[in-house]
Design an enzyme around this catalytic site. Structure first.
Site, mmCIF file in Angstrom:
data_model
loop_
_atom_site.group_PDB
_atom_site.id
_atom_site.type_symbol
_atom_site.label_atom_id
_atom_site.label_comp_id
_atom_site.label_asym_id
_atom_site.label_seq_id
_atom_site.Cartn_x
_atom_site.Cartn_y
_atom_site.Cartn_z
ATOM 1 N N ASP A 82 76.233 23.629 132.610
ATOM 2 C CA ASP A 82 75.021 23.089 131.981
ATOM 3 C C ASP A 82 75.251 21.608 131.643
ATOM 4 O O ASP A 82 76.414 21.161 131.562
ATOM 5 C CB ASP A 82 74.752 23.921 130.712
ATOM 6 C CG ASP A 82 73.333 23.753 130.177
ATOM 7 O OD1 ASP A 82 72.464 23.241 130.910
ATOM 8 O OD2 ASP A 82 73.088 24.155 129.012
ATOM 9 N N THR A 211 64.759 28.808 123.652
ATOM 10 C CA THR A 211 64.810 29.589 122.409
ATOM 11 C C THR A 211 63.617 29.275 121.507
ATOM 12 O O THR A 211 63.340 28.112 121.228
ATOM 13 C CB THR A 211 66.121 29.294 121.648
ATOM 14 O OG1 THR A 211 67.210 29.630 122.488
ATOM 15 C CG2 THR A 211 66.192 30.085 120.345
HETATM 16 ZN ZN ZN Z 1 69.066 21.800 128.279
#
Ligand code: ZN
Length: 285
Positions: A82, A211
């Site tokens: 990521d 989220t």
């Molecule tokens: Zn991100």
């Protein structure tokens, strides 16, 4: 199955109108929980590592967990790095066996971002490693990169088109108004921009800062072309709350394996729910 890149799974997701969940793991237990959830609901899955997690454990440990866990799992699993701006770490992960990487040069000026992204695409070429790239700034706190709200800007459709045509990443993360972390107010997602960028780039888009978004926001984003949804903060909460709440309820027990087991179940259940919401459940049947 052997680890695979994101390219095939995201292409199928975009075609099928669903999204593959990409979950940031913290350790072996959380990686196992994410992959077991995928196995249970028969979904393809992207296991993500932040740069901090890679630095904490080292690439040898993480790749051996991933190969062992994916190797005895019947659904497709990608191991993805990521947000990373460190070219050396990206190369290290590719050499170690990661099947996907994200070059995040979004803090750099456009031409520099384009040039760095091209370098990573060239590095990944011929290795069956997919590349995600970002344009515009995502509000909130991500890996060692903080973006103040007023500094954040959305990705421009025309620049997005040129960026994707020239750099040809496999997945594109345009800033479209979502934030990392926990939302303090109702997030303003620029759906019209997702739509036009998806049409002009012809690439599967990544929805970051998943989220806390409502089910409707997820569904709308996915229907417009977000084929990858990143979930990180929710896993951090499940990781800590799963552990702490078990101990609070059994404070005299001191049986670590039961605590770890509670943490595992909490993460697995939440991940499986996300996969069902994103429409990827049943797609790896
Ligand atoms: Zn991100």
């Amino acid at each position: 199955m052997a680890l695979e890149s994101m390219t095939g799974m995201l292409g199928e997701a975009k075609e099928g109108g669903y999204a593959v969940g990409a979950f940031n793991i913290l350790d072996y237990n959380s990686m196992l929980a994410v992959v077991k959830a995928a196995e249970e609901v028969k979904a393809p899955v992207i296991v993500q590592t932040s740069t901090k997690t890679v630095v904490f454990w080292g690439t040898d440990a993480i790749i051996s967990w991933a190969r062992e866990i994916a190797g005895r799992c019947p659904v497709p699993v990608a191991l993805h790095l990521d947000h990373c701006k460190d070219l050396g770490l990206i190369k290290q992960c590719i050499d170690a066996g990661w099947t996907s990487v994200m070059i995040d040069a979004s803090a750099s000026p456009f031409e520099e971002n384009l040039s760095l992204t091209k370098q990573i695409v060239a590095m990944a070429a011929g290795k069956q490693v997919s590349v995600e790239a970002e344009l515009g700034r995502i509000v909130g706190v991500e890996e060692e990169i903080s973006v103040a709200k007023d500094e954040a800007h959305l990705a421009d459709p025309q620049q997005s088109e040129r960026f994707c045509r020239e750099a040809s990443p496999d997945c594109f993360a345009p800033a479209i108004g979502r934030a990392h972390g926990i939302y303090k107010g109702e997030p303003k997602i620029a759906f019209d921009r997702i739509d036009v960028i998806a049409k002009r780039t012809h690439l599967p888009l990544a929805l970051h800062g998943g989220t806390g978004l409502s089910d409707d926001v997820f569904k709308k984003g996915i229907s417009l072309g977000c084929a990858k949804v990143n979930i990180s903060t929710q896993i951090k909460y499940a990781f800590i709350d799963g552990f702490v709440s078990y101990h609070a309820a059994h404070d005299k027990e001191y049986n670590p394996l039961k605590v770890i087991g509670a943490q595992f179940s909490r993460i697995k259940n939440e991940v499986a729910q996300n996969m069902t919401l994103f429409g990827s459940a049943g797609r790896a049947a």
